[in-house]
Design a protein around this motif. Structure first.
Motif, PDB file in Angstrom:
ATOM      1  N   THR A  50       5.147  -1.506  -6.123  1.00 48.99           N
ATOM      2  CA  THR A  50       4.668  -0.672  -5.473  1.00 48.99           C
ATOM      3  C   THR A  50       3.466  -0.393  -5.899  1.00 48.99           C
ATOM      4  N   PRO A  51       2.739  -0.445  -3.689  1.00 46.29           N
ATOM      5  CA  PRO A  51       1.187   0.367  -4.801  1.00 46.29           C
ATOM      6  C   PRO A  51       1.372   1.634  -4.980  1.00 46.29           C
ATOM      7  N   GLU A  52       1.876   2.245  -4.186  1.00 49.36           N
ATOM      8  CA  GLU A  52       2.157   3.922  -4.138  1.00 49.36           C
ATOM      9  C   GLU A  52       3.359   4.148  -3.782  1.00 49.36           C
ATOM     10  N   PRO A  53       4.045   4.915  -4.540  1.00 47.27           N
ATOM     11  CA  PRO A  53       2.819   5.214  -5.922  1.00 47.27           C
ATOM     12  C   PRO A  53       3.313   4.559  -6.853  1.00 47.27           C
ATOM     13  N   GLY A  54       3.600   3.834  -7.245  1.00 46.45           N
ATOM     14  CA  GLY A  54       3.440   2.991  -8.630  1.00 46.45           C
ATOM     15  C   GLY A  54       4.286   3.616  -9.109  1.00 46.45           C
ATOM     16  N   TRP A  55       3.310   3.124 -10.498  1.00 48.26           N
ATOM     17  CA  TRP A  55       4.166   3.726 -11.713  1.00 48.26           C
ATOM     18  C   TRP A  55       4.570   4.547 -11.948  1.00 48.26           C
ATOM     19  N   HIS A  56       3.588   5.658 -11.386  1.00 43.67           N
ATOM     20  CA  HIS A  56       2.955   6.950 -10.896  1.00 43.67           C
ATOM     21  C   HIS A  56       4.463   7.552 -10.849  1.00 43.67           C
ATOM     22  N   ALA A  57       5.443   6.951 -10.392  1.00 47.20           N
ATOM     23  CA  ALA A  57       7.074   7.745  -9.656  1.00 47.20           C
ATOM     24  C   ALA A  57       8.291   6.952 -11.099  1.00 47.20           C
ATOM     25  N   LEU A  58       8.070   6.325 -12.130  1.00 50.29           N
ATOM     26  CA  LEU A  58       7.983   5.932 -12.898  1.00 50.29           C
ATOM     27  C   LEU A  58       8.873   7.439 -13.816  1.00 50.29           C
ATOM     28  N   ASP A  59      10.263   7.365 -14.667  1.00 51.40           N
ATOM     29  CA  ASP A  59      10.633   8.489 -14.677  1.00 51.40           C
ATOM     30  C   ASP A  59       9.642   8.876 -16.725  1.00 51.40           C
ATOM     31  N   PRO A  60       9.656   9.641 -16.999  1.00 56.38           N
ATOM     32  CA  PRO A  60       9.002  10.027 -18.400  1.00 56.38           C
ATOM     33  C   PRO A  60       9.057   8.996 -19.070  1.00 56.38           C
TER      34      PRO A  60
END
Length: 141
Positions: A50-60
Protein backbone atom coordinates in the motif's frame (compact mmCIF):
# COMPACT_ATOMS: atom_id res chain seq x y z
CA UNK A 1 10.83 -22.82 -23.58
CA UNK A 2 13.17 -25.59 -22.54
CA UNK A 3 16.07 -23.15 -22.14
CA UNK A 4 14.16 -20.68 -19.98
CA UNK A 5 15.44 -20.16 -16.46
CA UNK A 6 13.18 -21.68 -13.81
CA UNK A 7 11.04 -19.14 -12.01
CA UNK A 8 11.08 -18.20 -8.36
CA UNK A 9 7.82 -17.86 -6.41
CA UNK A 10 8.07 -16.27 -2.98
CA UNK A 11 5.18 -16.56 -0.53
CA UNK A 12 5.59 -13.57 1.79
CA UNK A 13 3.41 -14.22 4.82
CA UNK A 14 5.46 -12.82 7.69
CA UNK A 15 5.05 -9.13 8.40
CA UNK A 16 8.50 -8.81 9.97
CA UNK A 17 10.48 -6.03 8.26
CA UNK A 18 13.60 -8.14 7.69
CA UNK A 19 11.68 -11.02 6.11
CA UNK A 20 9.75 -8.73 3.78
CA UNK A 21 12.97 -6.89 2.89
CA UNK A 22 14.73 -10.13 2.02
CA UNK A 23 11.81 -11.44 -0.03
CA UNK A 24 11.91 -8.30 -2.17
CA UNK A 25 15.71 -8.61 -2.42
CA UNK A 26 15.39 -12.20 -3.65
CA UNK A 27 12.72 -11.29 -6.19
CA UNK A 28 14.74 -8.34 -7.51
CA UNK A 29 17.87 -10.49 -7.80
CA UNK A 30 16.02 -13.24 -9.66
CA UNK A 31 14.49 -10.74 -12.09
CA UNK A 32 17.86 -9.02 -12.58
CA UNK A 33 19.40 -12.26 -13.85
CA UNK A 34 16.47 -13.05 -16.11
CA UNK A 35 14.51 -15.46 -13.91
CA UNK A 36 10.76 -14.89 -13.74
CA UNK A 37 9.74 -14.00 -10.19
CA UNK A 38 6.45 -13.83 -8.33
CA UNK A 39 5.86 -12.25 -4.94
CA UNK A 40 2.70 -13.71 -3.41
CA UNK A 41 2.07 -11.36 -0.49
CA UNK A 42 -0.36 -12.21 2.27
CA UNK A 43 -1.06 -11.77 5.96
CA UNK A 44 0.83 -9.14 7.91
CA UNK A 45 3.16 -8.50 4.95
CA UNK A 46 0.37 -6.95 2.85
CA UNK A 47 0.87 -3.35 4.08
CA UNK A 48 4.12 -3.21 2.07
CA UNK A 49 1.94 -3.09 -1.05
CA UNK A 50 0.00 0.00 0.00
CA UNK A 51 1.15 3.57 -0.62
CA UNK A 52 0.29 4.56 2.96
CA UNK A 53 1.23 3.45 5.50
CA UNK A 54 3.25 1.07 3.34
CA UNK A 55 6.31 -0.62 4.80
CA UNK A 56 6.06 1.66 7.87
CA UNK A 57 3.19 -0.58 9.08
CA UNK A 58 5.25 -3.77 8.99
CA UNK A 59 6.20 -5.55 12.20
CA UNK A 60 9.57 -4.71 13.79
CA UNK A 61 12.83 -6.03 12.38
CA UNK A 62 14.41 -9.16 13.84
CA UNK A 63 16.47 -7.01 16.23
CA UNK A 64 13.28 -5.35 17.51
CA UNK A 65 13.88 -2.03 15.80
CA UNK A 66 10.91 -0.30 14.17
CA UNK A 67 10.73 -0.38 10.36
CA UNK A 68 11.82 3.26 9.95
CA UNK A 69 14.92 2.71 12.10
CA UNK A 70 15.85 -0.43 10.19
CA UNK A 71 15.37 1.37 6.87
CA UNK A 72 17.72 4.16 8.04
CA UNK A 73 20.24 1.55 9.21
CA UNK A 74 20.29 -0.03 5.75
CA UNK A 75 20.57 3.34 3.98
CA UNK A 76 23.43 4.50 6.22
CA UNK A 77 25.41 1.43 5.24
CA UNK A 78 24.76 1.82 1.52
CA UNK A 79 22.53 -1.25 1.40
CA UNK A 80 19.34 -1.50 -0.62
CA UNK A 81 16.44 -0.26 1.45
CA UNK A 82 13.03 -1.85 1.29
CA UNK A 83 11.68 1.24 -0.48
CA UNK A 84 14.40 0.86 -3.14
CA UNK A 85 13.74 -2.86 -3.52
CA UNK A 86 10.01 -2.27 -3.98
CA UNK A 87 10.81 0.21 -6.75
CA UNK A 88 13.31 -2.22 -8.29
CA UNK A 89 10.81 -5.07 -8.32
CA UNK A 90 8.35 -2.83 -10.14
CA UNK A 91 10.95 -1.73 -12.68
CA UNK A 92 12.17 -5.30 -13.24
CA UNK A 93 8.67 -6.63 -13.87
CA UNK A 94 8.34 -8.88 -10.84
CA UNK A 95 4.78 -10.17 -10.74
CA UNK A 96 3.10 -9.20 -7.47
CA UNK A 97 0.00 -11.01 -6.28
CA UNK A 98 -1.82 -9.79 -3.19
CA UNK A 99 -3.75 -12.56 -1.50
CA UNK A 100 -7.49 -11.88 -1.48
CA UNK A 101 -7.92 -13.97 1.68
CA UNK A 102 -5.08 -12.03 3.29
CA UNK A 103 -6.79 -8.70 2.67
CA UNK A 104 -9.98 -10.03 4.23
CA UNK A 105 -8.05 -11.38 7.24
CA UNK A 106 -6.80 -7.82 7.80
CA UNK A 107 -10.39 -6.52 7.79
CA UNK A 108 -10.63 -5.25 4.19
CA UNK A 109 -13.77 -6.24 2.29
CA UNK A 110 -11.97 -5.33 -0.93
CA UNK A 111 -8.34 -4.75 -1.75
CA UNK A 112 -7.25 -1.25 -0.73
CA UNK A 113 -5.31 0.96 -3.16
CA UNK A 114 -1.86 -0.45 -3.86
CA UNK A 115 1.43 1.00 -5.05
CA UNK A 116 1.02 1.68 -8.78
CA UNK A 117 4.68 1.00 -9.60
CA UNK A 118 4.19 -2.63 -8.58
CA UNK A 119 1.13 -3.37 -10.73
CA UNK A 120 -0.37 -5.49 -7.95
CA UNK A 121 -3.10 -7.97 -8.79
CA UNK A 122 -5.39 -9.44 -6.14
CA UNK A 123 -5.93 -13.18 -6.46
CA UNK A 124 -5.62 -16.40 -4.52
CA UNK A 125 -3.51 -19.48 -4.13
CA UNK A 126 -4.94 -21.14 -7.24
CA UNK A 127 -3.56 -18.27 -9.33
CA UNK A 128 -0.16 -18.65 -7.68
CA UNK A 129 -0.09 -22.40 -8.21
CA UNK A 130 -1.20 -22.23 -11.84
CA UNK A 131 1.25 -19.42 -12.62
CA UNK A 132 4.29 -21.02 -11.04
CA UNK A 133 5.07 -23.68 -13.58
CA UNK A 134 6.83 -27.02 -13.31
CA UNK A 135 10.42 -26.60 -12.21
CA UNK A 136 9.78 -23.33 -10.40
CA UNK A 137 11.27 -22.90 -6.95
CA UNK A 138 8.77 -21.93 -4.26
CA UNK A 139 10.02 -20.29 -1.06
CA UNK A 140 7.92 -19.46 1.99
CA UNK A 141 9.16 -16.31 3.77
Amino acid sequence: MADAAPGLALIVQSGGFDRVHYAFALAAAAAAIGRPAILFVTGRALPVLTPEPGWHALDPADDGSPPAARERYLAERGLATLAELVDSCGALGVRVIACELGWRSLGHDAAPPTRPELRVETAGLVTLLTTAGPGWQMVFV
